[in-house]
Design a protein around this motif. Sequence first.
Motif, PDB file in Angstrom:
ATOM      1  N   VAL A 107      -4.995   8.682 -19.029  1.00 10.74           N
ATOM      2  CA  VAL A 107      -6.107   8.505 -18.083  1.00 10.74           C
ATOM      3  C   VAL A 107      -6.774   7.158 -18.349  1.00 10.74           C
ATOM      4  O   VAL A 107      -6.681   6.628 -19.452  1.00 10.74           O
ATOM      5  N   PRO A 108      -7.438   6.582 -17.336  1.00  5.77           N
ATOM      6  CA  PRO A 108      -8.088   5.286 -17.550  1.00  5.77           C
ATOM      7  C   PRO A 108      -9.062   5.321 -18.737  1.00  5.77           C
ATOM      8  O   PRO A 108      -9.833   6.277 -18.898  1.00  5.77           O
ATOM      9  N   PHE A 109      -8.971   4.294 -19.569  1.00  2.00           N
ATOM     10  CA  PHE A 109      -9.847   4.174 -20.742  1.00  2.00           C
ATOM     11  C   PHE A 109     -11.262   3.885 -20.278  1.00  2.00           C
ATOM     12  O   PHE A 109     -11.513   2.917 -19.561  1.00  2.00           O
ATOM     13  N   ASP A 110     -12.207   4.736 -20.662  1.00  2.00           N
ATOM     14  CA  ASP A 110     -13.623   4.599 -20.319  1.00  2.00           C
ATOM     15  C   ASP A 110     -14.380   4.364 -21.627  1.00  2.00           C
ATOM     16  O   ASP A 110     -14.577   5.296 -22.402  1.00  2.00           O
ATOM     17  N   PRO A 111     -14.800   3.118 -21.901  1.00  2.00           N
ATOM     18  CA  PRO A 111     -15.392   2.835 -23.211  1.00  2.00           C
ATOM     19  C   PRO A 111     -16.795   3.412 -23.387  1.00  2.00           C
ATOM     20  O   PRO A 111     -17.592   3.454 -22.461  1.00  2.00           O
ATOM     21  N   VAL A 112     -17.031   3.857 -24.610  1.00  2.00           N
ATOM     22  CA  VAL A 112     -18.362   4.244 -25.057  1.00  2.00           C
ATOM     23  C   VAL A 112     -18.525   3.613 -26.434  1.00  2.00           C
ATOM     24  O   VAL A 112     -17.545   3.441 -27.159  1.00  2.00           O
ATOM     25  N   PHE A 113     -19.747   3.248 -26.787  1.00  2.00           N
ATOM     26  CA  PHE A 113     -19.984   2.489 -28.009  1.00  2.00           C
ATOM     27  C   PHE A 113     -20.921   3.234 -28.950  1.00  2.00           C
ATOM     28  O   PHE A 113     -21.865   3.887 -28.516  1.00  2.00           O
ATOM     29  N   LEU A 114     -20.622   3.118 -30.233  1.00  2.00           N
ATOM     30  CA  LEU A 114     -21.448   3.693 -31.288  1.00  2.00           C
ATOM     31  C   LEU A 114     -21.808   2.595 -32.273  1.00  2.00           C
ATOM     32  O   LEU A 114     -21.016   1.680 -32.513  1.00  2.00           O
ATOM     33  N   ARG A 115     -22.977   2.706 -32.854  1.00  2.00           N
ATOM     34  CA  ARG A 115     -23.411   1.767 -33.891  1.00  2.00           C
ATOM     35  C   ARG A 115     -23.657   2.558 -35.164  1.00  2.00           C
ATOM     36  O   ARG A 115     -24.286   3.616 -35.134  1.00  2.00           O
ATOM     37  N   ILE A 116     -23.133   2.034 -36.268  1.00  2.00           N
ATOM     38  CA  ILE A 116     -23.332   2.671 -37.569  1.00  2.00           C
ATOM     39  C   ILE A 116     -24.046   1.693 -38.485  1.00  2.00           C
ATOM     40  O   ILE A 116     -23.556   0.592 -38.718  1.00  2.00           O
ATOM     41  N   GLU A 117     -25.195   2.097 -38.964  1.00  2.00           N
ATOM     42  CA  GLU A 117     -25.872   1.307 -39.984  1.00  2.00           C
ATOM     43  C   GLU A 117     -25.400   1.837 -41.328  1.00  2.00           C
ATOM     44  O   GLU A 117     -25.678   2.990 -41.679  1.00  2.00           O
ATOM     45  N   PRO A 118     -24.636   1.033 -42.080  1.00  2.00           N
ATOM     46  CA  PRO A 118     -24.036   1.559 -43.310  1.00  2.00           C
ATOM     47  C   PRO A 118     -25.082   1.927 -44.366  1.00  2.00           C
ATOM     48  O   PRO A 118     -25.997   1.171 -44.640  1.00  2.00           O
ATOM     49  N   GLN A 119     -24.912   3.123 -44.926  1.00  2.00           N
ATOM     50  CA  GLN A 119     -25.740   3.552 -46.048  1.00  2.00           C
ATOM     51  C   GLN A 119     -24.964   3.387 -47.345  1.00  2.00           C
ATOM     52  O   GLN A 119     -25.550   3.139 -48.384  1.00  2.00           O
ATOM     53  N   PHE A 120     -23.648   3.557 -47.257  1.00  3.62           N
ATOM     54  CA  PHE A 120     -22.756   3.343 -48.398  1.00  3.62           C
ATOM     55  C   PHE A 120     -21.552   2.544 -47.923  1.00  3.62           C
ATOM     56  O   PHE A 120     -21.020   2.812 -46.849  1.00  3.62           O
ATOM     57  N   VAL A 121     -21.136   1.592 -48.722  1.00  4.06           N
ATOM     58  CA  VAL A 121     -19.928   0.823 -48.445  1.00  4.06           C
ATOM     59  C   VAL A 121     -19.057   0.915 -49.688  1.00  4.06           C
ATOM     60  O   VAL A 121     -19.530   0.673 -50.796  1.00  4.06           O
ATOM     61  N   THR A 122     -17.806   1.302 -49.503  1.00  6.44           N
ATOM     62  CA  THR A 122     -16.881   1.446 -50.620  1.00  6.44           C
ATOM     63  C   THR A 122     -15.659   0.581 -50.362  1.00  6.44           C
ATOM     64  O   THR A 122     -15.123   0.586 -49.255  1.00  6.44           O
ATOM     65  N   LEU A 123     -15.234  -0.143 -51.383  1.00  2.63           N
ATOM     66  CA  LEU A 123     -14.045  -0.981 -51.308  1.00  2.63           C
ATOM     67  C   LEU A 123     -13.084  -0.550 -52.403  1.00  2.63           C
ATOM     68  O   LEU A 123     -13.476  -0.448 -53.566  1.00  2.63           O
ATOM     69  N   HIS A 124     -11.841  -0.273 -52.017  1.00  7.99           N
ATOM     70  CA  HIS A 124     -10.784   0.045 -52.977  1.00  7.99           C
ATOM     71  C   HIS A 124      -9.665  -0.964 -52.789  1.00  7.99           C
ATOM     72  O   HIS A 124      -9.313  -1.304 -51.656  1.00  7.99           O
ATOM     73  N   GLN A 125      -9.110  -1.453 -53.902  1.00  4.22           N
ATOM     74  CA  GLN A 125      -8.017  -2.411 -53.850  1.00  4.22           C
ATOM     75  C   GLN A 125      -6.892  -1.960 -54.766  1.00  4.22           C
ATOM     76  O   GLN A 125      -7.145  -1.509 -55.887  1.00  4.22           O
ATOM     77  N   LEU A 126      -5.665  -2.072 -54.278  1.00  6.14           N
ATOM     78  CA  LEU A 126      -4.477  -1.799 -55.068  1.00  6.14           C
ATOM     79  C   LEU A 126      -3.722  -3.110 -55.218  1.00  6.14           C
ATOM     80  O   LEU A 126      -3.466  -3.789 -54.230  1.00  6.14           O
ATOM     81  N   THR A 127      -3.352  -3.453 -56.445  1.00  8.25           N
ATOM     82  CA  THR A 127      -2.679  -4.716 -56.723  1.00  8.25           C
ATOM     83  C   THR A 127      -1.209  -4.463 -57.023  1.00  8.25           C
ATOM     84  O   THR A 127      -0.871  -3.500 -57.707  1.00  8.25           O
ATOM     85  N   ASP A 128      -0.366  -5.349 -56.503  1.00 10.92           N
ATOM     86  CA  ASP A 128       1.072  -5.293 -56.734  1.00 10.92           C
ATOM     87  C   ASP A 128       1.641  -3.938 -56.319  1.00 10.92           C
ATOM     88  O   ASP A 128       2.267  -3.224 -57.100  1.00 10.92           O
ATOM     89  N   VAL A 129       1.429  -3.601 -55.053  1.00  8.13           N
ATOM     90  CA  VAL A 129       1.897  -2.336 -54.497  1.00  8.13           C
ATOM     91  C   VAL A 129       3.408  -2.406 -54.299  1.00  8.13           C
ATOM     92  O   VAL A 129       3.913  -3.377 -53.737  1.00  8.13           O
ATOM     93  N   PRO A 130       4.158  -1.393 -54.761  1.00  7.70           N
ATOM     94  CA  PRO A 130       5.612  -1.399 -54.555  1.00  7.70           C
ATOM     95  C   PRO A 130       5.948  -1.424 -53.066  1.00  7.70           C
ATOM     96  O   PRO A 130       5.164  -0.949 -52.234  1.00  7.70           O
ATOM     97  N   ALA A 131       7.126  -1.944 -52.735  1.00  4.62           N
ATOM     98  CA  ALA A 131       7.556  -2.007 -51.341  1.00  4.62           C
ATOM     99  C   ALA A 131       7.539  -0.613 -50.730  1.00  4.62           C
ATOM    100  O   ALA A 131       7.970   0.363 -51.343  1.00  4.62           O
ATOM    101  N   PHE A 132       7.038  -0.523 -49.529  1.00  5.63           N
ATOM    102  CA  PHE A 132       6.937   0.744 -48.829  1.00  5.63           C
ATOM    103  C   PHE A 132       8.313   1.110 -48.277  1.00  5.63           C
ATOM    104  O   PHE A 132       8.923   0.334 -47.580  1.00  5.63           O
ATOM    105  N   GLN A 133       8.775   2.302 -48.585  1.00  9.05           N
ATOM    106  CA  GLN A 133      10.064   2.787 -48.084  1.00  9.05           C
ATOM    107  C   GLN A 133       9.812   3.950 -47.137  1.00  9.05           C
ATOM    108  O   GLN A 133       9.128   4.903 -47.498  1.00  9.05           O
TER     109      GLN A 133
END
Length: 138
Positions: A107-133
């Motif tokens: 069906v035709p895309f009908d946009p609606v918008f939301l705004r989030i004021e972040p209370q918590f921000v989390t960052l996770h990083q993985l280093t030297d990730v093996p090739a994805f199979q």
Amino acid sequence: MPCDDYRALELLSRTPYGRVSASRRALPFTTVTRHLLIDGQLVLRLHRGYGYHQALDGSVVAYEADNINSGASDTWSVQFTGTARVFEPTLGERALFGRTPRLADGVPFDPVFLRIEPQFVTLHQLTDVPAFQFARMA
């Protein structure tokens, strides 16, 4: 804002889509959505026809984006947690999102918008990730 929060925002700006999660009638759900960072707040564009915006408006949500499928050897994941509110962006803010999808589930895309004021921000990083199979189907 802590340094990791700035790094998380910078990484989030590198990818246009992520997933927003909340609960609807006590059942969890997740949907893919387009996002932008505007004035330190996360702004989401999703399809009104799904009705998710009604469940999300006024609810605490989690929003996650990552570069997991990028093929990079170092991967990251950013999660925002905050209260979502339906809002109407300016024409200039709408333009920043770019072209809307033509269809959502046929069906035709009908946009609606939301705004989030972040209370918590989390960052996770993985280093030297093996090739994805990819799993092979028998």
